[in-house]
Scaffold this motif. Structure first.
Motif, PDB file in Angstrom:
ATOM      1  N   ASP A   1     -26.424  14.411  32.856  1.00 11.65           N
ATOM      2  CA  ASP A   1     -25.444  13.702  33.690  1.00 11.65           C
ATOM      3  C   ASP A   1     -24.626  12.673  32.925  1.00 11.65           C
ATOM      4  O   ASP A   1     -23.416  12.636  33.037  1.00 11.65           O
ATOM      5  CB  ASP A   1     -26.138  13.018  34.866  1.00 11.65           C
ATOM      6  N   SER A   2     -25.283  11.814  32.184  1.00  7.48           N
ATOM      7  CA  SER A   2     -24.541  10.790  31.449  1.00  7.48           C
ATOM      8  C   SER A   2     -25.133  10.609  30.057  1.00  7.48           C
ATOM      9  O   SER A   2     -26.318  10.848  29.830  1.00  7.48           O
ATOM     10  CB  SER A   2     -24.550   9.462  32.206  1.00  7.48           C
ATOM     11  N   HIS A   3     -24.278  10.192  29.159  1.00  2.00           N
ATOM     12  CA  HIS A   3     -24.668   9.971  27.764  1.00  2.00           C
ATOM     13  C   HIS A   3     -24.401   8.505  27.449  1.00  2.00           C
ATOM     14  O   HIS A   3     -23.261   8.049  27.553  1.00  2.00           O
ATOM     15  CB  HIS A   3     -23.866  10.881  26.836  1.00  2.00           C
ATOM     16  N   ILE A   4     -25.463   7.792  27.070  1.00  2.00           N
ATOM     17  CA  ILE A   4     -25.351   6.354  26.814  1.00  2.00           C
ATOM     18  C   ILE A   4     -25.834   6.056  25.406  1.00  2.00           C
ATOM     19  O   ILE A   4     -26.937   6.440  25.015  1.00  2.00           O
ATOM     20  CB  ILE A   4     -26.161   5.552  27.856  1.00  2.00           C
TER      21      ILE A   4
ATOM     22  N   LYS B   1     -21.588   3.878  28.178  1.00  4.19           N
ATOM     23  CA  LYS B   1     -21.519   5.259  28.666  1.00  4.19           C
ATOM     24  C   LYS B   1     -20.380   5.986  27.958  1.00  4.19           C
ATOM     25  O   LYS B   1     -19.227   5.544  27.990  1.00  4.19           O
ATOM     26  CB  LYS B   1     -21.303   5.271  30.177  1.00  4.19           C
TER      27      LYS B   1
ATOM     28  N   SER C   1     -17.716   9.023  27.367  1.00  7.02           N
ATOM     29  CA  SER C   1     -16.899   9.914  28.187  1.00  7.02           C
ATOM     30  C   SER C   1     -16.693  11.202  27.395  1.00  7.02           C
ATOM     31  O   SER C   1     -16.130  11.181  26.300  1.00  7.02           O
ATOM     32  CB  SER C   1     -15.555   9.241  28.486  1.00  7.02           C
TER      33      SER C   1
END
Length: 106
Positions: free
Chosen positions: A79-82, A87, A89
């Motif tokens: 879902d997300s890459h941190i 975060k 994009s």
């Protein structure tokens, strides 16, 4: 001649140079760290993190090239890459079509 995301081949078709465009990369993250991070999803062939000649800092975006399309799919399943609290994009790169100039003679 390379054209933002695609290059002409002998057959006249274009192919992608990079699979993923990554924006919002923290200033403190290096290309080595990006490559290490994305390696958890598959084999990273190349990471291109451009630098600004005037400031000496990177431009906060990069391109990632994977070995297989499955590796790219693995990235987008999360879902997300941190990284370092920021975060990222991500956008999948697509091959660009060459636009034919219109024939202006009637």
């Amino acid at each position: 001649m390379a054209v933002a995301g695609a290059v002409r081949t002998a057959s006249g078709r274009s192919r992608k140079l990079f699979d993923i465009f990554v924006a919002e990369v923290p200033w403190t993250v290096s290309s080595k760290e990006l490559k290490e991070y994305f390696s958890q999803f598959g084999s990273v062939q190349r990471c291109r993190l451009p630098f600004d000649r005037d400031t000496g800092f990177h431009k906060r975006y990069c391109w990632i090239k994977f070995s297989t399309p499955e590796d790219v799919q693995n990235v987008f399943q999360k879902d997300s890459h941190i990284l370092e609290g920021a975060k990222l994009s991500l956008r999948q790169q697509r091959g660009r079509r060459r636009i034919q100039p219109k024939n202006e003679s009637k």
